[in-house]
Scaffold this motif. Structure first.
Motif, PDB file in Angstrom:
ATOM      1  N   VAL A 162      -5.255  85.631  -3.369  1.00 23.56           N
ATOM      2  CA  VAL A 162      -5.481  86.991  -2.409  1.00 23.56           C
ATOM      3  C   VAL A 162      -4.764  86.627  -1.224  1.00 23.56           C
ATOM      4  O   VAL A 162      -4.319  87.468  -0.715  1.00 23.56           O
ATOM      5  N   GLU A 163      -5.153  85.329  -0.485  1.00 29.57           N
ATOM      6  CA  GLU A 163      -4.693  84.944   0.730  1.00 29.57           C
ATOM      7  C   GLU A 163      -3.283  84.864   0.732  1.00 29.57           C
ATOM      8  O   GLU A 163      -2.351  85.457   1.713  1.00 29.57           O
ATOM      9  N   ALA A 164      -2.685  84.638  -0.269  1.00 30.85           N
ATOM     10  CA  ALA A 164      -1.110  84.455  -0.499  1.00 30.85           C
ATOM     11  C   ALA A 164      -0.496  85.980  -0.757  1.00 30.85           C
ATOM     12  O   ALA A 164       0.602  85.986  -0.426  1.00 30.85           O
ATOM     13  N   GLY A 165      -1.097  86.994  -0.951  1.00 34.29           N
ATOM     14  CA  GLY A 165      -0.651  88.244  -1.046  1.00 34.29           C
ATOM     15  C   GLY A 165      -0.916  88.940  -2.496  1.00 34.29           C
ATOM     16  O   GLY A 165      -0.378  89.976  -2.662  1.00 34.29           O
ATOM     17  N   LEU A 166      -1.932  88.366  -3.343  1.00 33.23           N
ATOM     18  CA  LEU A 166      -2.001  89.103  -4.560  1.00 33.23           C
ATOM     19  C   LEU A 166      -2.731  90.351  -4.277  1.00 33.23           C
ATOM     20  O   LEU A 166      -3.706  90.602  -3.619  1.00 33.23           O
ATOM     21  N   GLN A 167      -2.269  91.557  -4.783  1.00 34.93           N
ATOM     22  CA  GLN A 167      -2.639  92.934  -4.570  1.00 34.93           C
ATOM     23  C   GLN A 167      -3.375  93.468  -5.626  1.00 34.93           C
ATOM     24  O   GLN A 167      -4.306  93.903  -5.503  1.00 34.93           O
ATOM     25  N   ALA A 214     -10.253  94.608   4.273  1.00 33.33           N
ATOM     26  CA  ALA A 214      -9.268  95.218   3.321  1.00 33.33           C
ATOM     27  C   ALA A 214      -9.837  96.365   2.419  1.00 33.33           C
ATOM     28  O   ALA A 214     -10.877  96.461   2.327  1.00 33.33           O
ATOM     29  N   LYS A 223      -7.350  82.012  -3.192  1.00 36.61           N
ATOM     30  CA  LYS A 223      -6.080  81.543  -2.602  1.00 36.61           C
ATOM     31  C   LYS A 223      -4.926  82.662  -2.916  1.00 36.61           C
ATOM     32  O   LYS A 223      -4.182  82.750  -2.138  1.00 36.61           O
ATOM     33  N   SER A 283      -8.099  95.238  -7.650  1.00 38.44           N
ATOM     34  CA  SER A 283      -7.403  94.883  -6.544  1.00 38.44           C
ATOM     35  C   SER A 283      -7.733  93.304  -6.489  1.00 38.44           C
ATOM     36  O   SER A 283      -8.642  92.840  -6.781  1.00 38.44           O
ATOM     37  N   GLY A 284      -6.770  92.599  -5.729  1.00 38.02           N
ATOM     38  CA  GLY A 284      -7.002  91.345  -5.545  1.00 38.02           C
ATOM     39  C   GLY A 284      -8.416  90.993  -4.582  1.00 38.02           C
ATOM     40  O   GLY A 284      -9.328  89.868  -5.276  1.00 38.02           O
TER      41      GLY A 284
END
Length: 157
Positions: A139-144, A91, A137, A113-114
């Protein structure tokens, strides 16, 4: 130059055994520095978006100095092996810092960025272990992106 730097970084990060993964490490890696208006930052090109600069709520009528970068998490494997183990799905880890100094006083803002935040907190070790795990966690869930700033002259919206 690319022929010299590419293999050196690949060797440093331990990616030389997987050439397609090492090549992916350099995709979308970049650096940006300069002065732009708030309008240009908010409506800017893909680099501002990718580095998180467009997430900083600057006033469109003011000018700001920006320093930003984006780097593949594949290049962070050596620094953050638990966050980004070898052969993870790369990423972009990015950071953007904006500075403005208008008549009323300074304005400073940062967007992380996450992926960069997770790596930074993870690299700090024990003092941030709980926070690093929580951010990981998220970031894995979508924190951008995470952005914060302070302005003496109310140049953030």
């Amino acid at each position: 130059m690319k022929e010299l730097v590419g293999p050196a970084i690949s060797l440093f990060t331990g990616l030389a055994s997987n050439s397609s993964y090492a090549a992916a490490a350099f995709v979308d890696t970049g650096f940006c520095i300069g002065e732009w208006s708030g309008q240009e930052i908010r409506d800017g090109d893909d680099t501002f978006e990718q580095h998180g600069c467009s997430n900083i709520p600057v006033k469109e009528t003011e000018d700001f100095m920006l320093v930003s970068f984006g780097i593949s998490t594949a290049l962070l494997t050596a620094v953050c092996p638990t966050t980004y183990p070898p052969a993870h799905d790369p990423a972009i880890a990015s950071m953007c810092v904006a500075y403005g100094d208008c008549a009323g006083g300074p304005t400073v803002a940062i967007a992380l960025s996450g992926p960069l935040l997770a790596c930074t907190l993870g690299a700090m070790g024990a003092p941030t272990a709980g926070l690093a795990a929580a951010v990981g966690k998220a970031v894995e869930a979508g924190l951008q992106q995470v952005a914060l700033g302070i302005s003496v002259d109310n140049d953030l919206t």
